[in-house]
Design a protein around this motif. Structure first.
Motif, PDB file in Angstrom:
ATOM      1  N   UNK A 132       0.852  -1.186   0.000  1.00 28.71           N
ATOM      2  CA  UNK A 132       0.000   0.000   0.000  1.00 28.71           C
ATOM      3  C   UNK A 132       0.893   1.243   0.000  1.00 28.71           C
ATOM      4  N   UNK A 133       0.564   2.196  -0.877  1.00 27.54           N
ATOM      5  CA  UNK A 133       1.251   3.481  -0.910  1.00 27.54           C
ATOM      6  C   UNK A 133       0.309   4.511  -0.304  1.00 27.54           C
ATOM      7  N   UNK A 134       0.783   5.191   0.745  1.00 28.53           N
ATOM      8  CA  UNK A 134      -0.019   6.194   1.436  1.00 28.53           C
ATOM      9  C   UNK A 134       0.611   7.561   1.211  1.00 28.53           C
ATOM     10  N   UNK A 187      -3.752   8.976   3.177  1.00 27.58           N
ATOM     11  CA  UNK A 187      -4.572   8.840   1.977  1.00 27.58           C
ATOM     12  C   UNK A 187      -4.017   7.682   1.157  1.00 27.58           C
ATOM     13  N   UNK A 188      -4.853   6.693   0.836  1.00 28.62           N
ATOM     14  CA  UNK A 188      -4.413   5.551   0.030  1.00 28.62           C
ATOM     15  C   UNK A 188      -4.312   5.994  -1.422  1.00 28.62           C
ATOM     16  N   UNK A 189      -3.103   5.897  -1.969  1.00 27.64           N
ATOM     17  CA  UNK A 189      -2.890   6.274  -3.357  1.00 27.64           C
ATOM     18  C   UNK A 189      -2.942   5.066  -4.278  1.00 27.64           C
ATOM     19  N   UNK A 198       4.524   6.949   1.835  1.00 28.14           N
ATOM     20  CA  UNK A 198       4.980   5.791   2.611  1.00 28.14           C
ATOM     21  C   UNK A 198       4.491   4.530   1.918  1.00 28.14           C
ATOM     22  N   UNK A 199       5.355   3.540   1.870  1.00 26.67           N
ATOM     23  CA  UNK A 199       5.027   2.246   1.292  1.00 26.67           C
ATOM     24  C   UNK A 199       5.177   1.197   2.380  1.00 26.67           C
TER      25      UNK A 199
END
Length: 101
Positions: free
Chosen positions: A31-33, A48-50, A74-75
């Motif tokens: 997940x990338x935030x 926020x989930x990208x 952040x990953x």
């Protein structure tokens, strides 16, 4: 395999979500935030989930236009299922020592 939220017939809203909600929504995925909020111990509490995908390589090599809008990203991997245990083969090495006579 599609990773962008907009590709999965979900509209990207840019809403800040709690980390517990994010982990419940995307089990066993990378997940990338964007713009993660942290607590006093530098643990992520919301963001926020990208993008998300079970394949990390796909996230690395795919064009990601949403990343340009966020300064901090952040990953992380959200593991839900336990890792498979691998069998361990133990060998005991012994050396031959003749008995003293």
């Amino acid at each position: 395999m599609k990773t962008d939220i907009t590709d999965k017939n979900e509209e990207f809203s840019g809403d800040v979500r709690s980390i517990d909600d994010i982990k419940a929504s995307y089990p066993d995925e990378w997940i990338v935030i964007g713009d993660p909020e942290t607590d006093q111990y530098d643990r992520t509490i919301s963001g926020v989930v990208l993008y998300h995908s079970p394949d990390k390589r796909e996230l690395a090599y795919r064009d990601k236009p949403l990343l340009k809008n966020y300064t901090v990203k952040e990953l992380f991997y959200n593991r839900v299922t336990p890792c498979k245990k691998r069998p361990v083969i133990a060998t005991i090495f012994s050396t031959y020592k003749p008995l003293k006579q």
